[in-house]
Motif scaffolding. Structure first.
Motif, PDB file in Angstrom:
ATOM      1  N   ASN A 141       0.850  -1.182   0.000  1.00 20.55           N
ATOM      2  CA  ASN A 141       0.000   0.000   0.000  1.00 20.55           C
ATOM      3  C   ASN A 141       0.895   1.244   0.000  1.00 20.55           C
ATOM      4  O   ASN A 141       2.076   1.171   0.341  1.00 20.55           O
ATOM      5  CB  ASN A 141      -0.888   0.027   1.246  1.00 20.55           C
ATOM      6  N   GLU A 142       0.340   2.389  -0.342  1.00 23.22           N
ATOM      7  CA  GLU A 142       1.137   3.618  -0.231  1.00 23.22           C
ATOM      8  C   GLU A 142       1.374   3.981   1.228  1.00 23.22           C
ATOM      9  O   GLU A 142       2.421   4.536   1.572  1.00 23.22           O
ATOM     10  CB  GLU A 142       0.451   4.739  -1.011  1.00 23.22           C
ATOM     11  N   ASN A 143       0.439   3.690   2.093  1.00 20.11           N
ATOM     12  CA  ASN A 143       0.631   3.658   3.546  1.00 20.11           C
ATOM     13  C   ASN A 143      -0.076   2.410   4.063  1.00 20.11           C
ATOM     14  O   ASN A 143      -1.185   2.102   3.612  1.00 20.11           O
ATOM     15  CB  ASN A 143       0.000   4.879   4.231  1.00 20.11           C
ATOM     16  N   GLY A 144       0.560   1.729   5.012  1.00 20.25           N
ATOM     17  CA  GLY A 144      -0.150   0.603   5.605  1.00 20.25           C
ATOM     18  C   GLY A 144      -1.379   1.103   6.334  1.00 20.25           C
ATOM     19  O   GLY A 144      -2.521   0.875   5.929  1.00 20.25           O
ATOM     20  N   GLY A 164       6.589  -3.657   2.837  1.00 24.75           N
ATOM     21  CA  GLY A 164       6.604  -3.153   1.471  1.00 24.75           C
ATOM     22  C   GLY A 164       5.602  -2.061   1.190  1.00 24.75           C
ATOM     23  O   GLY A 164       5.143  -1.918   0.056  1.00 24.75           O
ATOM     24  N   ASN A 165       5.257  -1.262   2.197  1.00 22.48           N
ATOM     25  CA  ASN A 165       4.357  -0.131   1.977  1.00 22.48           C
ATOM     26  C   ASN A 165       5.177   1.135   1.717  1.00 22.48           C
ATOM     27  O   ASN A 165       6.333   1.239   2.111  1.00 22.48           O
ATOM     28  CB  ASN A 165       3.453   0.060   3.192  1.00 22.48           C
ATOM     29  N   GLY A 166       4.545   2.118   1.086  1.00 24.19           N
ATOM     30  CA  GLY A 166       5.217   3.363   0.738  1.00 24.19           C
ATOM     31  C   GLY A 166       5.120   3.614  -0.758  1.00 24.19           C
ATOM     32  O   GLY A 166       5.158   2.670  -1.550  1.00 24.19           O
ATOM     33  N   SER A 167       4.999   4.883  -1.141  1.00 23.13           N
ATOM     34  CA  SER A 167       4.900   5.212  -2.567  1.00 23.13           C
ATOM     35  C   SER A 167       6.263   5.474  -3.180  1.00 23.13           C
ATOM     36  O   SER A 167       6.370   5.704  -4.386  1.00 23.13           O
ATOM     37  CB  SER A 167       4.004   6.445  -2.756  1.00 23.13           C
TER      38      SER A 167
END
Length: 316
Positions: A141-144, A164-167
């Protein structure tokens, strides 16, 4: 309809119970999944009332986004894990779920693939109330989880995974907590954020205990733990590992953006901090200001261990 059956049917209508739902304490249980009353979680979210329970059958639910605004609610997976795959959908353009209720508990869900136009799509966007997240997983996700900054809000995370979250812009993270009243994270794992931090909290009180905040050799996280606005932070019995590909030299940062809270004290006890950055890094960086720092029983391993102590604990 004959005698007894008719009386039972009418009694159910009289007490407000929906046909196909069952009582559960003060509320009603709403079942979601194949062959159940609701085919989608979004349908159940619109019908559920304060005090109800929503049970979701194990399986994949694609583009099934929802808003939860009830004052009290239990959401739980049944029969195995429930995978919520965003597939390009988002509630209010914010994430897979938006939560702004009173007291909501979430158990056994996986949140994957949340995206938003602002590049801050969240598995859960938490805006107000009290949210407990138990045995959940947040991946890609772009943010969990991303919270608002409601100063009365409380977030509890137990036995959950953020990976593995973060844009990739450094502004989104595995877990990003705004200026809320309290954050408690226990027995959870945070790995390999994409350019952002493993855990970032601006809360007035942050309780961080018995977690794994570790990057793999291929991970490119920034801080393992950032507390940019200080506050009361108790950080104990965690394992933190900075991988060789990290984008930041420091593992733990406290107060980098100032101290807006009335009390600012960092307690860092009995943690294992491993620095595998080839050039060496900083285990803890504390910004100047009115604050207290208490260090006790921490084990330091890796490249920085051989450097001067002032580089291992900077600003303390």
């Amino acid at each position: 309809m004959k005698g007894l059956a008719r009386r039972r049917f009418c009694a159910a209508l009289a007490c407000g119970a929906a046909v196909g739902a069952r009582a559960a304490g003060p509320g009603v249980v709403h079942e979601v999944g194949p062959g159940r009353r609701f085919a989608t979680i979004a349908e159940a979210a619109r019908v559920a009332r304060d005090g109800d329970t929503v049970e979701v059958q194990a399986g994949e639910y694609r583009a099934d986004v929802a808003i939860w605004a009830q004052r009290q609610l239990l959401l739980r997976a049944v029969g195995g894990r429930v995978r919520l795959l965003a597939d390009g959908a988002s509630a209010e353009g914010k994430g897979i779920w938006v939560v702004r209720g009173g007291d909501i508990r979430v158990e056994g869900f996986d949140f994957e693939g949340a995206r938003a136009a602002a590049r801050n799509g969240a598995g859960i966007r938490f805006e107000k109330g009290r949210l407990a997240v138990v045995d959940c997983r947040f991946r890609d996700n772009e943010n969990g989880i991303l919270t608002a900054s409601d100063r009365a809000a409380e977030l509890v995370v137990e036995r959950s995974l953020f990976q593995g979250n973060g844009s990739g812009d450094g502004q989104s993270h595995n877990l990003y907590v705004g200026r809320i009243a309290a954050l408690t994270v226990t027995d959870s794992a945070f790995h390999d954020a994409r350019g952002g931090h493993l855990l970032k909290s601006r809360a007035a009180r942050s309780e961080i205990h018995r977690n794994q905040l570790t990057d793999s050799d291929a991970g490119q996280s920034s801080y393992e733990l950032e507390l940019p606005n200080g506050g009361l932070a108790n950080v104990t019995h965690n394992r933190l590992r900075q991988g060789p590909a990290t984008t930041n030299s420091a593992m733990v940062s406290y107060g980098a953006e100032g101290y807006p809270w009335p009390e600012n004290r960092l307690v860092l006890h009995d943690n294992l901090l491993i620095d595998d950055r080839p050039a060496g890094g900083i285990y803890l960086r504390v910004a100047p200001g009115e604050r207290q720092v208490e260090l006790q029983g921490n084990r330091l391993e890796g490249a920085s261990r051989t450097r001067a102590r002032e580089l291992a604990y900077r600003g303390v």
